[in-house]
Design an enzyme around this catalytic site. Structure first.
Site, PDB file in Angstrom:
ATOM      1  N   LYS A  85       2.094   1.012  13.140  1.00  0.00           N
ATOM      2  CA  LYS A  85       2.575   2.109  12.927  1.00  0.00           C
ATOM      3  C   LYS A  85       2.166   2.998  13.906  1.00  0.00           C
ATOM      4  CE  LYS A  85       2.454   1.749   7.784  1.00  0.00           C
ATOM      5  NZ  LYS A  85       1.906   0.151   7.664  1.00  0.00           N
ATOM      6  N   GLY A 228       3.250  -8.516   0.298  1.00  0.00           N
ATOM      7  CA  GLY A 228       1.938  -9.189   0.843  1.00  0.00           C
ATOM      8  C   GLY A 228       1.243  -9.436  -0.481  1.00  0.00           C
TER       9      GLY A 228
HETATM   10  P1  XMP Z   1       2.122  -5.095  -0.583  1.00  0.00           P
HETATM   11  O1  XMP Z   1       0.946  -5.833  -0.843  1.00  0.00           O
HETATM   12  O2  XMP Z   1       2.212  -3.822  -1.081  1.00  0.00           O
HETATM   13  O3  XMP Z   1       1.989  -4.790   0.963  1.00  0.00           O
HETATM   14  O4  XMP Z   1       3.393  -5.990  -0.725  1.00  0.00           O
HETATM   15  C1  XMP Z   1       3.106  -4.001   1.636  1.00  0.00           C
HETATM   16  C2  XMP Z   1       2.888  -4.406   3.148  1.00  0.00           C
HETATM   17  O5  XMP Z   1       3.565  -3.491   4.025  1.00  0.00           O
HETATM   18  C3  XMP Z   1       2.961  -2.428   4.355  1.00  0.00           C
HETATM   19  N1  XMP Z   1       3.569  -1.231   3.859  1.00  0.00           N
HETATM   20  C4  XMP Z   1       4.290  -0.445   4.426  1.00  0.00           C
HETATM   21  N2  XMP Z   1       4.518  -0.709   5.758  1.00  0.00           N
HETATM   22  N3  XMP Z   1       5.937   1.277   5.545  1.00  0.00           N
HETATM   23  C5  XMP Z   1       5.417   0.301   6.171  1.00  0.00           C
HETATM   24  O6  XMP Z   1       5.547   0.008   7.375  1.00  0.00           O
HETATM   25  C6  XMP Z   1       5.537   1.406   4.186  1.00  0.00           C
HETATM   26  O7  XMP Z   1       6.188   2.224   3.630  1.00  0.00           O
HETATM   27  C7  XMP Z   1       4.874   0.607   3.815  1.00  0.00           C
HETATM   28  N4  XMP Z   1       4.430   0.399   2.491  1.00  0.00           N
HETATM   29  C8  XMP Z   1       3.604  -0.732   2.586  1.00  0.00           C
HETATM   30  C9  XMP Z   1       1.688  -2.517   3.853  1.00  0.00           C
HETATM   31  O8  XMP Z   1       0.650  -1.914   4.916  1.00  0.00           O
HETATM   32  C10 XMP Z   1       1.434  -3.976   3.668  1.00  0.00           C
HETATM   33  O9  XMP Z   1       1.055  -4.474   4.855  1.00  0.00           O
END
Ligand code: XMP
Length: 253
Positions: A85, A228
């Protein structure tokens, strides 16, 4: 092979749209490395890429991530994304991008709100000279995201648009490989797909644990799902990854 070709091949070969997000937390580096590597090994035939987050980098260090995750991914033809990010001034962003790319990552997630000049210009330069890719945040999946990404902004030419639409246009102008749009926002995914056309990849996190629906996100236009906790915290992570693939692997965005 560039990142786009690698992820397309992996998606086609494994009939999946799932990007595994590895964000496990454990203060003990050896245990964290071995558990993360094990999960990757266990689900490798159900995913098309692996995304590493700061939980691993801050605990394992760069060499620990390279030894445990990047090596395993490469041995199994699974492309790798660093969820950095990036959101700083140019020289700092450039340093981080070069470091992650030279460690072996194929793509990096960056934030477009920092702009081009002395912002992400160095990141795109680093990617271009190495045949790597950039994915830009366009609409985050968390409930608080609406307060910023849905704001209407007036551009220097006087036209007003929602922030996420401006960011989508920047992704196209800067030739990003893809954008991140939360799976929790199918209407926004639809709008981004309409604006972006067929060639920009849409990555959607937020499936399962955050409340997003995998099938709905793909139907709305997502290319890939980032998943995740619904996989690595499941009582059976292999079955969890398999069932997401079964639900979405053959769907067309
Ligand atoms: P979960 O456990 O919720 O994790 O399936 C999701 C993964 O994605 C990342 N994440 C994001 N990454 N924009 C991103 O670039 C987003 O809006 C966003 N929401 C979640 C989070 O860090 C985790 O690795």
């Amino acid at each position: 092979m560039n990142f786009d070709e690698k992820i397309t091949n992996a998606a086609r070969n494994n009939k999946t749209r799932t990007v595994l997000a590895l964000d496990l937390e454990d203060p003990e580096p050896e245990r964290l490395a071995s558990r993360s590597r094990q999960i990757l090994e266990d689900v490798k035939e159900f995913i098309c890429a692996v995304k590493v987050n700061r939980q691993l980098v801050l605990t394992l260090g760069l060499s620990g991530v390279a030894d445990s995750i990047l090596k395993t991914a490469k041995n199994n033809s699974i492309p790798t994304i660093m969820d950095a990010k990036l959101n700083d001034v140019g020289h700092t962003n450039g340093f981080m991008a070069r470091t992650y790319f030279d460690l072996g990552f194929d793509a990096i997630i960056a934030s477009p709100v920092v702009g081009w000049e002395n912002g992400l210009d160095t990141v795109f330069d680093a990617a271009k000279s190495r045949g790597k890719s950039i994915i830009l945040l366009t609409y985050m999946s968390n409930p608080g995201a609406e307060a910023f990404y849905s704001l209407t902004a007036t551009q220097p030419n006087g036209t007003s648009k929602p922030v996420f639409e401006i960011l989508t246009n920047l992704a196209l102008e800067w030739k990003a490989h893809g954008v991140v749009v939360g799976a929790t926002k199918p209407e926004i995914i639809k709008r981004v797909r309409t604006l972006a056309g067929p060639n920009l990849s849409i990555y959607s996190p937020g499936v399962g644990t955050q409340g997003g629906d995998a099938v709905e996100a793909i139907a709305a236009g997502s290319t890939y799902l980032i998943v995740g906790r619904s996989i690595y915290n499941a009582s059976n992570h292999v079955e969890a990854a398999k069932s997401i693939r079964q639900a979405t692997g053959t769907l067309k965005p």
